[in-house]
Design a protein around this motif. Structure first.
Motif, PDB file in Angstrom:
ATOM      1  N   HIS A   1       6.598  46.073   5.205  1.00  0.00           N
ATOM      2  CA  HIS A   1       5.383  46.291   5.979  1.00  0.00           C
ATOM      3  C   HIS A   1       4.501  45.054   5.875  1.00  0.00           C
ATOM      4  N   LEU A   2       4.154  44.493   7.025  1.00  0.00           N
ATOM      5  CA  LEU A   2       3.301  43.313   7.064  1.00  0.00           C
ATOM      6  C   LEU A   2       1.887  43.697   6.637  1.00  0.00           C
ATOM      7  N   ARG A   3       1.324  42.944   5.693  1.00  0.00           N
ATOM      8  CA  ARG A   3      -0.022  43.240   5.205  1.00  0.00           C
ATOM      9  C   ARG A   3      -1.036  42.181   5.593  1.00  0.00           C
ATOM     10  N   SER A   4      -0.627  40.935   5.738  1.00  0.00           N
ATOM     11  CA  SER A   4      -1.547  39.898   6.204  1.00  0.00           C
ATOM     12  C   SER A   4      -0.782  38.667   6.635  1.00  0.00           C
TER      13      SER A   4
ATOM     14  N   TYR B   1       6.330  46.749  -3.988  1.00  0.00           N
ATOM     15  CA  TYR B   1       5.706  45.527  -4.491  1.00  0.00           C
ATOM     16  C   TYR B   1       5.266  44.663  -3.307  1.00  0.00           C
ATOM     17  N   GLN B   2       4.104  44.029  -3.448  1.00  0.00           N
ATOM     18  CA  GLN B   2       3.636  43.110  -2.416  1.00  0.00           C
ATOM     19  C   GLN B   2       4.077  41.694  -2.754  1.00  0.00           C
ATOM     20  N   ILE B   3       4.684  41.034  -1.783  1.00  0.00           N
ATOM     21  CA  ILE B   3       5.246  39.705  -1.996  1.00  0.00           C
ATOM     22  C   ILE B   3       4.546  38.690  -1.091  1.00  0.00           C
ATOM     23  N   PRO B   4       3.969  37.630  -1.674  1.00  0.00           N
ATOM     24  CA  PRO B   4       3.314  36.582  -0.869  1.00  0.00           C
ATOM     25  C   PRO B   4       4.305  35.482  -0.497  1.00  0.00           C
ATOM     26  N   LEU B   5       4.662  35.405   0.758  1.00  0.00           N
ATOM     27  CA  LEU B   5       5.619  34.408   1.225  1.00  0.00           C
ATOM     28  C   LEU B   5       4.931  33.312   2.034  1.00  0.00           C
ATOM     29  N   THR B   6       5.630  32.202   2.176  1.00  0.00           N
ATOM     30  CA  THR B   6       5.235  31.147   3.102  1.00  0.00           C
ATOM     31  C   THR B   6       6.215  31.147   4.262  1.00  0.00           C
ATOM     32  N   LEU B   7       5.706  31.121   5.477  1.00  0.00           N
ATOM     33  CA  LEU B   7       6.559  30.936   6.650  1.00  0.00           C
ATOM     34  C   LEU B   7       6.360  29.518   7.174  1.00  0.00           C
ATOM     35  N   ARG B   8       7.460  28.900   7.577  1.00  0.00           N
ATOM     36  CA  ARG B   8       7.395  27.549   8.125  1.00  0.00           C
ATOM     37  C   ARG B   8       7.979  27.552   9.527  1.00  0.00           C
ATOM     38  N   PHE B   9       7.314  26.847  10.449  1.00  0.00           N
ATOM     39  CA  PHE B   9       7.819  26.779  11.818  1.00  0.00           C
ATOM     40  C   PHE B   9       8.891  25.697  11.898  1.00  0.00           C
ATOM     41  N   THR B  10      10.109  26.091  12.251  1.00  0.00           N
ATOM     42  CA  THR B  10      11.249  25.183  12.349  1.00  0.00           C
ATOM     43  C   THR B  10      11.677  25.070  13.808  1.00  0.00           C
ATOM     44  N   ASN B  11      12.734  24.290  14.048  1.00  0.00           N
ATOM     45  CA  ASN B  11      13.236  24.193  15.420  1.00  0.00           C
ATOM     46  C   ASN B  11      13.919  25.475  15.875  1.00  0.00           C
TER      47      ASN B  11
END
Length: 370
Positions: free
Chosen positions: A94-97, A123-133
């Protein structure tokens, strides 16, 4: 807001809700990013969830940043463990932010929920998303970092910066020492330090025993729970995991589990004597035979028996080291490297690695064991 229960929702809001079924929180979740970016983040979470529940590895790996090979390997192993451990179709995200984090990067917090034998785990997990090709991809946890292109230390909280500096200094000294001893040529050393044991366990794999505080498998980064550890214990623990990486590299990941742990315990105590690490094996009631070590599945053992396993592995490695020395161990590792790589975690290929290590012991040390 949906919780007000009033029939005052306008046509535009109704359309938005139909487009995003959980849009009651959409304004709060996505208010800092464009709707298209929010949609892409939601789709990424949905693809991860669907991939786990349908057991399709390729779909899951498509969500991972292809420019992060160690993280890709870690997530491959996480997935393979998860589909064996968690209850069927119980995995939900579930997306939280979602909020921007510099150029072409997002901070993406999601709630992970699944069950194991009926027990719900959240558990809430803080991820980083990166814009790729290929669009937005999961680029690992939201880490801070220090180091250089060869030795990089990532840490999950600013409070760990001093620990990260200790980790970098320790590895900068330990790596050349191991290189000198074994002609080891590591391509890259990555360390991830965690402020939370829960975050560490959720990051490694669902089946990881609760007593574990460090981890390394072939092709992955070194992971360690650093919060609350005194510098000496942090340094020796990192050497332990670094030796796992070296042995995996030098043997094509063909060393038996006990041999891996024996080497890690041995150099944890001997590589940097100034750390004053002593493994007290004198209280062991009796020595385990090689057969007894081989038969035990470390990751399934309770904490006290796991401690015994580590000590007995250390005793065996130390005994062989005193008799044959490091030059013969180099030959042992080289012999193991001749065997083909098995694309599984060490625990999952335990029987095959036991046989290959027996073969190497017989060929190089002329040891058959019991």
């Amino acid at each position: 807001m949906m919780w007000k229960k009033r029939m005052i929702i306008g046509i535009s809001m109704l359309i938005l809700m139909l487009a995003c079924p959980d849009s009651g929180l959409a304004k709060d979740i996505c208010q800092e990013v464009k709707p298209s970016v929010c949609h892409a983040a939601r789709q990424l979470a949905k693809q991860k969830e669907a991939a786990v529940n349908s057991r399709q590895l390729h779909l899951y790996l498509e969500t991972i940043d292809p420019e992060k090979p160690m993280y890709l390997q870690e997530q491959k192993r996480w997935f393979q463990d998860a589909i064996q451990v968690i209850d069927p179709r119980s995995f939900h995200l579930h997306l939280r932010s979602v909020r921007p984090d510099g150029n072409r990067r997002l901070l993406f917090k999601m709630e992970q929920k699944y069950s194991v034998k009926g027990q719900v785990i959240e558990y809430q997990i803080p991820l980083t998303l990166r814009f790729t090709n290929k669009g937005w991809k999961d680029a690992d946890l939201s880490f801070e970092q220090l180091g250089n292109d060869w030795i990089t230390v990532y840490f999950t909280d600013p409070s760990l910066k001093t620990k990260a500096q200790i980790a970098y200094q320790t590895l900068s000294k330990a790596v050349p020492l191991l290189q000198q001893k074994f002609d080891w040529k590591p391509q890259k050393i990555e360390v991830k330090l965690y402020h939370s044991s829960k975050l560490f366990h959720h990051s490694v794999k669902p089946s990881l025993p609760r007593w574990a505080g460090g981890w390394h498998e072939a092709g992955q980064s070194i992971k360690f729970v650093a919060n609350g550890l005194e510098p000496r214990l942090l340094a020796s623990g990192l050497i332990h995991e670094l030796v796992h990486q070296m042995v995996s590299d030098l043997t094509n990941d063909n060393a038996a589990y006990w041999l891996q742990e024996g080497a890690a315990m041995y150099y944890e105590a001997n590589l940097m004597p100034e750390l004053c690490v002593i493994h007290d094996a004198g209280h062991l009631k009796e020595d385990w035979t090689l057969s007894e070590l081989e038969s035990r599945q470390l990751e399934k053992l309770p904490a006290q028996e796991a401690h015994q396993y580590y000590l007995h592995s250390y005793v065996w490695y130390e005994k062989l080291m005193k008799k044959y020395g490091e030059q013969e161990f180099k030959k042992l590792f080289a012999h193991l490297k001749k065997f083909p790589y098995i694309d599984k975690e060490s625990d999952q290929k335990r029987n095959e690695l036991n046989l290959r290590t027996r073969d190497a012991l017989s060929e190089i040390f002329h040891v058959s064991g019991r």
